[in-house]
Design an enzyme around this catalytic site. Sequence first.
Site, PDB file in Angstrom:
ATOM      1  N   ASP A  66       0.830  -1.336  -0.036  1.00  0.00           N
ATOM      2  CA  ASP A  66      -0.056   0.061   0.002  1.00  0.00           C
ATOM      3  C   ASP A  66       1.021   1.410   0.044  1.00  0.00           C
ATOM      4  OD1 ASP A  66      -2.127   1.792   0.187  1.00  0.00           O
ATOM      5  OD2 ASP A  66      -3.390   0.397   1.676  1.00  0.00           O
ATOM      6  N   GLU A  87     -10.797   6.729   4.594  1.00  0.00           N
ATOM      7  CA  GLU A  87      -9.810   6.024   5.502  1.00  0.00           C
ATOM      8  C   GLU A  87      -9.608   6.706   6.757  1.00  0.00           C
ATOM      9  OE1 GLU A  87      -5.791   4.919   3.646  1.00  0.00           O
ATOM     10  OE2 GLU A  87      -6.460   6.365   2.166  1.00  0.00           O
TER      11      GLU A  87
END
Length: 521
Positions: free
Chosen positions: A202, A407
Site C-alpha cells: 500500500d 480512510e
Amino acid sequence: MVATVVMVVEVVVDRSSGDSNGGGSNSGKNGVLVAMDPVLVKKIGAATALEVRATGIQYAFTPCIAVCRDPRWGRCYESYSEDPKIVKLMTEIIPGLQGDIPAGTRKGVPFVGGQDKVAACAKHYVGDGGTHMGRNEGVTIIDAKGLLDIHMTAYNDAVVKGIATVMTSYSSWNGVKMHASRRLVTDYLKNKLKFKGFVISDWQGIDKITTPEHSNYTYSIIAGMNTGIDMFMIPYNYTEFIDGLTYLVKKKFIYMSRVDDAVKRILRVKFTMGLFENPLADYSMAKHLGSKEHRELAREAVRKTLVLLKKGKFPKKPLIPLSKKASTILVAGSHADNLGYQCGGWTIEWQGLSGDITDGTTILSAVKKSVDPKTQVVFNENPSENFVKSYNFDYAIVVVGEFPYAETSGDKRNLTIPEPGPSTIKNVCSSVKCVVVLISGRPVDVQPYVKTVDALVAAWLPGSEGQGVTDVLFGDYGFTGKLAHTWFKSVDQLPMNFGDQHYDPLYPFGFGLTTEPRKNL
C-alpha cells in the site's frame, strides 16, 4: 467511473414478519436464502474497465474485498458486507474487470483478456475490515481459523478467478504488520493458494512497519522484500528505496532469488496485459467515458442497492411509493442538491468534495424530473418549522447524512448523523409527512428518528446517478435491496454481526422492506 455503489443488491426474502414501521418482509441468513446479484456486479466491473482504459490507465486498485465487521471503520463503505459469503460472491467483479479466465487455466495464473480490460487488485490483504474497534490501519485480533473463515475466503476465490495483483494491508494480525507477514504473504497466499501474480504494497506501506514510521528504513526494506512484496508503492522517497534495496542485495541481506521472483511476477502480469505490444493509451476508448450505457448501469445499481427501512407509520397507508401528482412537495436537507455529498470519498479527490464535482444528477434534480409537471417542488436546504408550516405541503423529502471522508478521517466512534441533518429532520418531520433519505457510507445512529419520521431509506453513496433514488421513491421500480450490514441500535453494541451471541439490532442483516412498481401515481 461507474456509480459509487456500496451495498449489493437483491435478496430473495425467505422469512416474513409483520413490521410496526409499515409492514413488509425481511430476511436473515443461515437457512434463509440470500441471493445477491453477481451478474450486475460483473457488468459494473466491465464498465469500470472500459472507463479506466479510456483514461489511458491499464491497472485499477479494485476490488476491495474487506469484510467490514465494525461500521466505525472509516473504510467500511469500501466493503461489500459483514458476511464473507457475500464478499466472496462479489468477487465476480474480477472477471468483469479482467475478463473471463479461459477454461483449464492453472489456479493462480493472472489473466487480463484484452485491451478493453484492466489488471485488477484484490485488497487489502488481509483482515483490514476486522480491526479492533474499527480503527483504520489497526490490529485484527482473531485466531487463525477466524481469519481464514471470515477474512480469507474471498481471496481464495479471487485467485481462482485469475486476479492479477494483491495489495497488502496497513493493518496487523495479532500484532504482526501485514507488510511484514511472510507467513501470510509468501507461505499462504503465494505457496498455499498458488497465487502467481504480484503483491503490491500500500501507499508508503513499508514505512509503517516501524514505529515511528520510517524510523528504520533499512529494516523496512528487508522486511518488505523478504515478506514477499513484489512491487512497492513509494510515492516520494523512491530513490532512497532504490539505493537501499541495491545495497542490501549486494550485501546479501536480500537474496537475488527474491528479486528475480518479484521481477518474474511483475513481468508475468505485464505480458498477460499485452503492455509490451500496446504500451500507450488507445484514444478510441475515450467514447466510453461517462457513456449513456454506463450511466444507465449506474442508475440500475443505485435503485437495486437502496434499502427501505420504513415505508409509513401505518401499514395500511404507507407513504412509499410517493405520489408524483402531489400539489406541493418540499425537498430539504444538506445532501439534496449536492453531487459531491452523494459520491462521498475517493471521488475526484481523496477525501471527496462538496458541490458539482463531476457530471451527474442530484436527488433534487431527479425529483423535479420525476414528478408531474404541475407539481410544485420547493427546495429549502434547512427550513425552519415556521417555513414548513407556512406551506401546505403534501409531503417532504429530507436528504441528509454523512459528509465525505476516506480512510482514517472516516473513523468515528459515535456514528451520529452530523448537523444540520438532525435539525432538518426535526423541523420538517414534526410538521409534515416526510421520508428521510439517508446518504452514508455505513449504518449510522437513526434510533432517535425512527418513530418520528414516516419513511426511512438507506441510500448509501449513490454517486452521480440521483435518478436511481427517485426511480424507487416514486414507484417506477420496487424496492428490493437488503442490508448487507447489521444496523445497530446503539454504538455501545459494536462490534455486532449476525450470528453473534447477543444479537439485538435495530434492523438485522438481510432486512429490507419491499414495494411493487406502480405507475401513474
